[in-house]
Design a protein around this motif. Structure first.
Motif, short mmCIF file in Angstrom:
data_model
loop_
_atom_site.label_atom_id
_atom_site.label_comp_id
_atom_site.label_asym_id
_atom_site.label_seq_id
_atom_site.Cartn_x
_atom_site.Cartn_y
_atom_site.Cartn_z
N ARG A 190 6.64 2.47 10.81
CA ARG A 190 7.35 3.76 10.71
C ARG A 190 6.84 4.56 9.51
N LEU A 191 6.46 3.85 8.47
CA LEU A 191 5.90 4.53 7.29
C LEU A 191 4.62 5.27 7.69
N ARG A 192 3.82 4.62 8.50
CA ARG A 192 2.57 5.26 8.95
C ARG A 192 2.87 6.53 9.73
N ALA A 193 3.88 6.46 10.60
CA ALA A 193 4.26 7.65 11.37
C ALA A 193 4.73 8.77 10.44
N SER A 194 5.50 8.41 9.41
CA SER A 194 5.98 9.42 8.47
C SER A 194 4.82 10.01 7.67
N LEU A 195 3.86 9.17 7.31
CA LEU A 195 2.70 9.67 6.55
C LEU A 195 1.83 10.57 7.43
N GLU A 196 1.77 10.26 8.70
CA GLU A 196 1.05 11.14 9.63
C GLU A 196 1.69 12.53 9.64
N ALA A 198 9.94 14.82 5.36
CA ALA A 198 8.97 13.80 5.81
C ALA A 198 8.70 12.81 4.68
N PHE A 199 8.59 13.33 3.48
CA PHE A 199 8.32 12.45 2.35
C PHE A 199 9.50 11.51 2.09
N ASP A 200 10.68 12.08 2.17
CA ASP A 200 11.89 11.26 1.96
C ASP A 200 11.97 10.14 2.99
N GLU A 201 11.63 10.50 4.23
CA GLU A 201 11.65 9.50 5.30
C GLU A 201 10.60 8.41 5.04
N ALA A 202 9.41 8.85 4.60
CA ALA A 202 8.34 7.89 4.30
C ALA A 202 8.78 6.95 3.18
N GLU A 203 9.42 7.51 2.19
CA GLU A 203 9.91 6.68 1.06
C GLU A 203 10.90 5.63 1.54
N THR A 204 11.75 6.05 2.45
CA THR A 204 12.75 5.11 2.98
C THR A 204 12.09 3.93 3.65
N TYR A 205 11.03 4.20 4.42
CA TYR A 205 10.36 3.11 5.13
C TYR A 205 9.45 2.29 4.22
N ILE A 250 0.83 -1.21 0.00
CA ILE A 250 0.00 0.00 0.00
C ILE A 250 0.87 1.26 0.00
N GLY A 251 1.89 1.26 0.85
CA GLY A 251 2.69 2.46 1.07
C GLY A 251 3.21 3.13 -0.19
N LEU A 278 2.31 6.89 -1.68
CA LEU A 278 3.39 7.88 -1.76
C LEU A 278 3.51 8.45 -3.18
N GLU A 279 3.39 7.56 -4.15
CA GLU A 279 3.49 8.00 -5.54
C GLU A 279 2.37 8.99 -5.87
N ALA A 280 1.14 8.66 -5.42
CA ALA A 280 0.00 9.54 -5.69
C ALA A 280 0.16 10.87 -4.96
N ILE A 281 0.64 10.82 -3.72
CA ILE A 281 0.85 12.06 -2.94
C ILE A 281 1.87 12.95 -3.65
N TRP A 282 2.99 12.33 -4.06
CA TRP A 282 4.04 13.13 -4.68
C TRP A 282 3.60 13.69 -6.03
#
Lengths: 175, 241
Positions: free
Chosen positions: B215-221, B177-184, B144-145, B149-153
Motif C-alpha cells: 500500500r505504501l508503494r501505491a501511495s508513493l505512486e 497522499a503523503f499522510d497516507e504513505a506515512e501511515t503505511y 526503505i519506505g 518519505l523523510e527525504a521527499i518531505w
C-alpha cells in the motif's frame, strides 16, 4: 581531631587507575581534534563499505542523511567518552576516598573495587559504541555497548554508590 | 589501621572530615549521571542544496538582489539543477537565473518550486522502483519506505507554501497522499513525526502495528503522480501553449 575522624586515601592503584582514566580522556579529546577529518573519513568509508548494515539505498538524498546521523553519533560517542572519562576519574577518587574513610575493612575493599572497576570501565562503553557504529550500525552498536559495558560497569558503580549511601546513613544514625 | 585491599596503612589526610549529610549530598549528585548513559539526539541538518535555497529565498525577500544572484550563480542549487537537467523542464535553470537577475522574486520562487517538486518526484519514483524490486526481503522493504518519505518531505516542505499559493488542489492532494504513505510506512499508529500537518488517522489505520509496503508503494505512486503533474503544469510551455 581523633584518628578516626581523619580522611583516608584509597590505595595507590586506585588513584593510578583514576589518573590514567583522566589521561585517556585528555588524549581522546586531543585526538578527536587532531584527527577529526581522518576519523570522519575512516568512519564514512567503513559505513559505505557496509550499505546493508546502515540501510543505505543508493540514492544520495536519502543516504547522506543516514550517513550524517551515523557520523554525528560516532562523534558524540567520542565526545561522551572524553567527558565521562574525565568525570569518572574524579568520581573514582572522591567516592573511593569516602569508602576508604567510612566503609570499614571488608565493605571498604568491596566498595573500592566496585567503584574503581565500574568507574573506569563505564566510559569505555562510549569508545566501544563509536568504534562499532561503522561496522554494526547505531542501534546494534549501542545494544552491544550497553550489555557488555554500560550495564555491568555502570551497574557496579550505581550499586556501590547506593551501598556507600547506606553505610553513610547508618553512620549518621549511630552518631 | 589496615588500608583497603591489603594495604598495610592507608594514608591519612589531616583535614576536617566531612559531615555525613555532605557526603550523602555528594553521593546523590554523582549517582544520577552514572545511571543515565544518554547518547544525545540527532537533529537533521540542511544539505547544501536546501541551505542554498533558503539563503537565496531570504535574500530575495529582503530585496538583496546582488546577494541572491551571487548565491544562486555560485551555489549548490544551481549545480544540482545542471546535474539533473535531463529530468527537469527545459530551460528551468535559465528562467530561474533570469528571474533572480531581474529581482522577480515570485517567478524565481516558482521556478525553484518546480525544481524541488521535481527532486521530490524523482525520489518518490525511485522509492516505488525499489519497493517493487523482486527478491527484496519484507524487512528491507519496510525499512526503505520511511527513509524515502523523510527525504521527499524534506524537499517538498521547502516549497509547500509556494505550491499552496499557486495550486492549492495539488498542495492538498500531496499532503493527503503523503499522510497516507506515512501511515503505511509506520510500524505503529503513533502520530506522524515528519509531517506536522497530518491529522487524525482513519479508524482502520489507527490499529495498524506493522508497515504495509504494497500500500505504501501505491501511495508513493500517487505522490509521484501529483508532483509530476505539478511540475508539468508549472512549465510555461504547458501553461501557455
Amino acid at each position: 581531631m581523633t584518628a578516626d575522624d581523619a580522611w583516608r586515601l584509597p590505595p595507590w592503584w586506585v588513584l593510578l587507575v583514576a589518573v590514567l582514566l583522566i589521561v585517556c580522556a585528555e588524549l581522546g579529546g586531543a585526538s578527536m581534534v587532531r584527527f577529526k577529518l581522518e576519523l570522519a573519513r575512516w568512519a564514512r568509508d567503513a559505513m559505505l563499505a557496509r550499505p546493508a548494515v546502515h540501510g543505505l539505498v543508493g540514492v544520495r538524498d536519502v543516504d547522506e542523511r543516514i550517513l550524517d546521523e551515523a557520523l554525528v553519533k560516532f562523534d558524540a560517542g567520542l565526545r561522551l567518552f572524553h567527558l565521562h572519562a574525565e568525570g569518572m576519574g574524579l568520581v573514582i577518587i572522591a567516592t573511593t576516598s569516602v569508602a576508604a574513610t567510612l566503609g570499614g575493612r571488608r565493605a571498604g575493599r568491596a566498595l573500592i573495587a566496585l567503584l574503581t572497576a565500574g568507574g573506569a570501565g563505564y566510559p569505555l562503553g562510549y569508545l566501544l559504541w563509536s568504534a562499532l557504529i561503522p561496522y554494526r550500525g547505531i542501534e546494534e552498536g549501542k545494544a552491544i555497548a550497553e550489555w557488555s559495558v554500560w550495564i555491568p560497569f555502570g551497574g557496579a558503580t550505581i550499586v556501590a554508590l547506593w551501598w556507600l549511601a547506606g553505610l553513610v546513613t547508618l553512620r549518621m544514625l549511630r552518631r | 589501621m589496615t588500608g583497603p585491599l591489603g594495604r598495610p596503612e592507608a594514608l591519612r589526610l589531616f583535614l576536617r572530615p566531612p559531615t555525613v549529610l555532605t557526603v550523602l549530598a555528594v553521593l546523590a549528585t554523582t549517582a544520577s549521571p552514572v545511571a543515565a548513559h544518554h547518547v544525545g539526539t540527532y537533529v537533521p541538518k540542511d544539505n547544501a542544496v536546501s541551505a542554498n535555497f533558503k539563503e537565496i529565498k531570504f535574500a530575495l525577500q529582503a530585496g538583496k538582489l546582488d546577494v541572491a544572484l551571487r548565491l544562486f550563480e555560485g551555489g549548490a542549487l544551481r549545480r544540482e539543477m545542471r546535474a539533473r537537467a535531463a529530468t527537469l523542464p527545459q530551460d528551468l535553470e535559465a528562467e530561474a537565473l533570469a528571474a533572480v537577475r531581474t529581482g522577480d522574486a515570485r517567478v524565481a520562487e516558482g521556478r525553484l518550486m518546480v525544481f524541488f517538486a521535481a527532486l521530490a518526484r524523482d525520489l518518490a519514483r525511485e522509492a516505488v522502483r525499489q519497493l517493487a524490486e523482486p527478491g527484496v526481503s519484507p524487512e528491507t522493504r519496510a525499512a526503505i519506505g520511511p527513509k524515502f518519505l523523510e527525504a521527499i518531505w524534506r524537499y517538498y516542505n521547502l516549497v509547500d507554501f509556494a505550491v499552496s499559493m499557486r495550486d492549492s488542489k495539488s498542495s492538498v492532494a500531496m499532503r493527503l497522499a503523503f499522510d497516507e504513505a506515512e501511515t503505511y510506512a509506520k510500524t505503529s499508529a503513533a502520530p506522524a513525526a515528519v509531517n506536522p500537518c497530518s491529522g487524525q488517522r482513519r479508524a482502520a489505520d489507527r490499529g495498524r502495528t506493522a508497515p504495509d509496503p504494497d500500500r505504501l508503494r501505491a501511495s508513493l505512486e500517487r505522490v509521484a503522480q501529483i508532483l509530476g503533474d505539478l511540475v508539468e503544469a508549472s512549465t510555461p510551455a504547458r501553461r501557455n501553449p
